[in-house]
Design a protein around this motif. Structure first.
Motif, PDB file in Angstrom:
ATOM      1  N   SER A 273       3.528   0.527  -5.376  1.00 55.31           N
ATOM      2  CA  SER A 273       3.312   1.047  -6.719  1.00 55.31           C
ATOM      3  C   SER A 273       2.726   2.458  -6.687  1.00 55.31           C
ATOM      4  O   SER A 273       3.180   3.354  -7.413  1.00 55.31           O
ATOM      5  CB  SER A 273       2.378   0.110  -7.496  1.00 55.31           C
TER       6      SER A 273
ATOM      7  N   ARG B 116      -5.506  12.848 -10.646  1.00 56.57           N
ATOM      8  CA  ARG B 116      -5.160  11.449 -10.889  1.00 56.57           C
ATOM      9  C   ARG B 116      -5.737  10.578  -9.778  1.00 56.57           C
ATOM     10  O   ARG B 116      -5.615  10.904  -8.608  1.00 56.57           O
ATOM     11  CB  ARG B 116      -3.645  11.273 -10.954  1.00 56.57           C
TER      12      ARG B 116
ATOM     13  N   LYS C 150       5.278   5.033  -5.311  1.00 60.08           N
ATOM     14  CA  LYS C 150       6.338   5.267  -6.298  1.00 60.08           C
ATOM     15  C   LYS C 150       5.875   6.243  -7.382  1.00 60.08           C
ATOM     16  O   LYS C 150       6.613   7.155  -7.774  1.00 60.08           O
ATOM     17  CB  LYS C 150       6.750   3.934  -6.940  1.00 60.08           C
ATOM     18  N   LYS C 151       4.641   6.079  -7.845  1.00 58.56           N
ATOM     19  CA  LYS C 151       4.101   6.968  -8.889  1.00 58.56           C
ATOM     20  C   LYS C 151       3.930   8.391  -8.372  1.00 58.56           C
ATOM     21  O   LYS C 151       4.238   9.358  -9.070  1.00 58.56           O
ATOM     22  CB  LYS C 151       2.769   6.420  -9.392  1.00 58.56           C
TER      23      LYS C 151
ATOM     24  N   TYR D 190      -5.870   6.857  -7.933  1.00 63.03           N
ATOM     25  CA  TYR D 190      -5.181   5.587  -7.681  1.00 63.03           C
ATOM     26  C   TYR D 190      -6.213   4.683  -7.007  1.00 63.03           C
ATOM     27  O   TYR D 190      -6.382   4.708  -5.786  1.00 63.03           O
ATOM     28  CB  TYR D 190      -3.955   5.816  -6.804  1.00 63.03           C
TER      29      TYR D 190
END
Length: 248
Positions: free
Chosen positions: A124, A74, A127-128, A76
């Motif tokens: 953000s 993933r 938190k993810k 970011y």
């Protein structure tokens, strides 16, 4: 609230969550004025849940182009943050060169906007990442990046971007959000995480073909360089998996 005129009792507006937190308030509260609004700042004591016994490790590589990439792949992205920072730098330079009263007023309005935007982005992202680790019962592993700015060098074109990189803030957010969620966070030695092949273990600076591309010179294993680094971080943390209490 204690003031120079004595103690004052003031009404305030807050949500149910804030009212519950205020029941655990420790010490005094501060009344702050910021950008036309009054805010009540209070220190509250929140119990940390016992961390669950982890099964695996989620490695997280922190970067500039990509603010974070995890070992699952993933990404970011930091593209928006970097674009905002570049735009603000250009605008500040133009306003400072103008030096007029109007330009100075504009500079004051800009003050803090970039910082608040980057802070919101870091909130953000952290938190993810913490939610993912919590849902999958994994430890979060990051590099120990103490003194990273002194240890790394960049070209002149990237110097401003590098100096404004919020390493410490994102890490702090990961730390406190992990504690609140009962997730274990560990740090690993950062040496050669971006030069090591996660498939065969070959360490070679030639593996890092470009800033974003990785290809092992021995086995040919390839992919996004930040993802390879995140996998190596997870592997290093797995060697010394922390033992914690299980939450029922």
């Amino acid at each position: 609230i204690n003031t120079v005129e004595g103690r004052l009792q003031l009404p305030f507006v807050g949500g149910e969550k804030q009212r519950e937190l205020l029941k655990t308030r420790q010490g005094e509260s501060d009344l702050l004025w910021s950008r036309g609004q009054w805010y009540l700042s209070a220190t509250c004591e929140v119990a940390e849940p016992l961390p669950r016994t982890p099964r695996e490790v989620l490695g997280v590589d922190l970067g500039v182009v990509n603010l974070a990439v995890d070992s699952d792949g993933r990404i970011y992205s930091g593209q928006t943050v970097n674009a905002v920072r570049s735009r603000h730098r250009r605008l500040r330079s133009q306003l400072q060169a103008a030096g007029t009263s109007s330009a100075k007023r504009h500079l004051r309005r800009l003050s803090g906007q970039e910082k608040r935007f980057a802070q919101d982005t870091n909130h953000s992202i952290s938190k993810k990442i913490v939610a993912l680790a919590q849902d999958t019962a994994r430890v979060i592993a990051i590099e120990d990046l103490g003194g990273i700015r002194e240890r790394t060098t960049v070209g002149q074109a990237q110097r401003a971007q590098h100096s404004s990189w919020g390493f410490n803030q994102l890490r702090r957010f990961l730390e406190y959000k992990s504690k609140r969620a009962g997730v274990v966070l560990v740090t690993v030695d950062p040496r050669n995480t971006s030069r090591t092949c996660p498939a065969c273990g070959t360490v070679d600076k030639r593996n890092r073909r470009t800033q974003s591309a990785f290809q092992c010179v021995i086995g040919g294993h390839s992919g996004l360089a930040d993802h390879m680094a995140a996998r190596n971080i997870a592997t290093r943390a797995s060697v010394n998996m922390p033992i914690v209490s299980r939450v029922a």
